[in-house]
Design an enzyme around this catalytic site. Sequence first.
Site, PDB file in Angstrom:
ATOM      1  CD  GLN A  78      -2.648  -1.244   2.558  1.00 28.66           C
ATOM      2  OE1 GLN A  78      -3.208  -0.278   3.050  1.00 28.66           O
ATOM      3  NE2 GLN A  78      -2.612  -2.425   3.140  1.00 28.66           N
TER       4      GLN A  78
HETATM    5  N1  LIG Z   1      -6.933 -14.521 -10.058  1.00 30.50           N
HETATM    6  C1  LIG Z   1      -5.891 -14.353  -9.243  1.00 30.50           C
HETATM    7  N2  LIG Z   1      -6.018 -13.601  -8.144  1.00 30.50           N
HETATM    8  C2  LIG Z   1      -4.935 -13.472  -7.331  1.00 30.50           C
HETATM    9  C3  LIG Z   1      -3.699 -14.100  -7.612  1.00 30.50           C
HETATM   10  N3  LIG Z   1      -2.832 -13.772  -6.647  1.00 30.50           N
HETATM   11  C4  LIG Z   1      -3.501 -13.003  -5.785  1.00 30.50           C
HETATM   12  N4  LIG Z   1      -4.777 -12.819  -6.178  1.00 30.50           N
HETATM   13  C5  LIG Z   1      -5.822 -12.037  -5.489  1.00 30.50           C
HETATM   14  O1  LIG Z   1      -5.394 -10.678  -5.463  1.00 30.50           O
HETATM   15  C6  LIG Z   1      -5.746 -10.057  -4.232  1.00 30.50           C
HETATM   16  C7  LIG Z   1      -4.502  -9.522  -3.545  1.00 30.50           C
HETATM   17  O2  LIG Z   1      -3.648 -10.605  -3.188  1.00 30.50           O
HETATM   18  P1  LIG Z   1      -2.495 -10.470  -2.072  1.00 30.50           P
HETATM   19  O3  LIG Z   1      -1.665 -11.694  -2.163  1.00 30.50           O
HETATM   20  O4  LIG Z   1      -3.066 -10.118  -0.762  1.00 30.50           O
HETATM   21  O5  LIG Z   1      -1.723  -9.211  -2.656  1.00 30.50           O
HETATM   22  P2  LIG Z   1      -0.460  -8.435  -2.018  1.00 30.50           P
HETATM   23  O6  LIG Z   1       0.376  -8.028  -3.153  1.00 30.50           O
HETATM   24  O7  LIG Z   1       0.177  -9.283  -0.976  1.00 30.50           O
HETATM   25  O8  LIG Z   1      -1.140  -7.164  -1.364  1.00 30.50           O
HETATM   26  P3  LIG Z   1      -0.568  -6.227  -0.153  1.00 30.50           P
HETATM   27  O9  LIG Z   1      -0.233  -7.136   0.974  1.00 30.50           O
HETATM   28  O10 LIG Z   1      -1.678  -5.289   0.182  1.00 30.50           O
HETATM   29  O11 LIG Z   1       0.614  -5.498  -0.680  1.00 30.50           O
HETATM   30  C8  LIG Z   1      -6.469 -11.145  -3.413  1.00 30.50           C
HETATM   31  O12 LIG Z   1      -7.861 -11.017  -3.625  1.00 30.50           O
HETATM   32  C9  LIG Z   1      -5.957 -12.441  -4.026  1.00 30.50           C
HETATM   33  O13 LIG Z   1      -6.844 -13.540  -3.862  1.00 30.50           O
HETATM   34  C10 LIG Z   1      -3.597 -14.887  -8.818  1.00 30.50           C
HETATM   35  O14 LIG Z   1      -2.557 -15.455  -9.170  1.00 30.50           O
HETATM   36  N5  LIG Z   1      -4.726 -14.971  -9.587  1.00 30.50           N
END
Ligand SMILES: Nc1nc2c(ncn2[C@@H]2O[C@H](COP(=O)(O)OP(=O)(O)OP(=O)(O)O)[C@@H](O)[C@H]2O)c(=O)[nH]1
Length: 205
Positions: A78
């Site tokens: 974020q």
């Molecule tokens: N379709 C799909 N959705 C995904 C994938 N990876 C993550 N998501 C979705 O994307 C959203 C964010 O995923 P996170 O893994 O929490 O993302 P992040 O980059 O760690 O986010 P922050 O911790 O806020 O920086 C969630 O709703 C997940 O389920 C993927 O490979 N495919």
Amino acid sequence: MFSLMHGLWSYMFSKTEFHVLILGIDKAGKTTFLEKLKTIYSISEGLPHDRIVPTVGLNIGRIEVSNAKIVFWDLGGQPGLRSIWEKYYEEAHALIYLIDAACPSRFEESKSALEKALRHEDLQGAPLLILANKQDLSNAVSAEELDRYLDLKKLDERVYMFEAVSGYDGRGIKESVEWLVGVMERSKRTETLRARTGYVPVPSS
Ligand SMILES: Nc1nc2c(ncn2[C@@H]2O[C@H](COP(=O)(O)OP(=O)(O)OP(=O)(O)O)[C@@H](O)[C@H]2O)c(=O)[nH]1
Ligand SMILES: [Mg+2]
């Protein structure tokens, strides 16, 4: 004499430990990717998608690949949390940068956050793996398209690769990690980090 031989033995048969930083803007899928890595490479299952929440602190994941131990540091993406990223640069052997390949409206934001990280002197020479994530979605762009779109300058001297992956179905993850281990093992930055920390190998179990 014994300690010299023991040191040599440990050096030859121990597993090197690498620190890999996982960055990217919020919702790129970093934590989901890390949990998938754990599922692929360790005996314990990673967290299921629906239990993953936005990261505020630091998530750590440890895996072993061939003869290497890898510690992954997954940080929150974020906007208000991105200033923390640089605290981890100095100790990182390599950088994985995730981009939601199905969300072109945020490509520009991803690009500028990546360029800012790459300009930082503490990340100099760190091998870079850029992942076009969420390939399970039909509108995701390919790794080549993302490479063209981002048109990153000044990557020439850095060892880097674009790869298409999905943190949901796991495609592309093994190839990516194996490439990264290979480049970290040969990287000048790894040598520099070893020299600076007075590298003591971790004996293999
Ligand atoms: N379709 C799909 N959705 C995904 C994938 N990876 C993550 N998501 C979705 O994307 C959203 C964010 O995923 P996170 O893994 O929490 O993302 P992040 O980059 O760690 O986010 P922050 O911790 O806020 O920086 C969630 O709703 C997940 O389920 C993927 O490979 N495919
Ligand atoms: Mg996260």
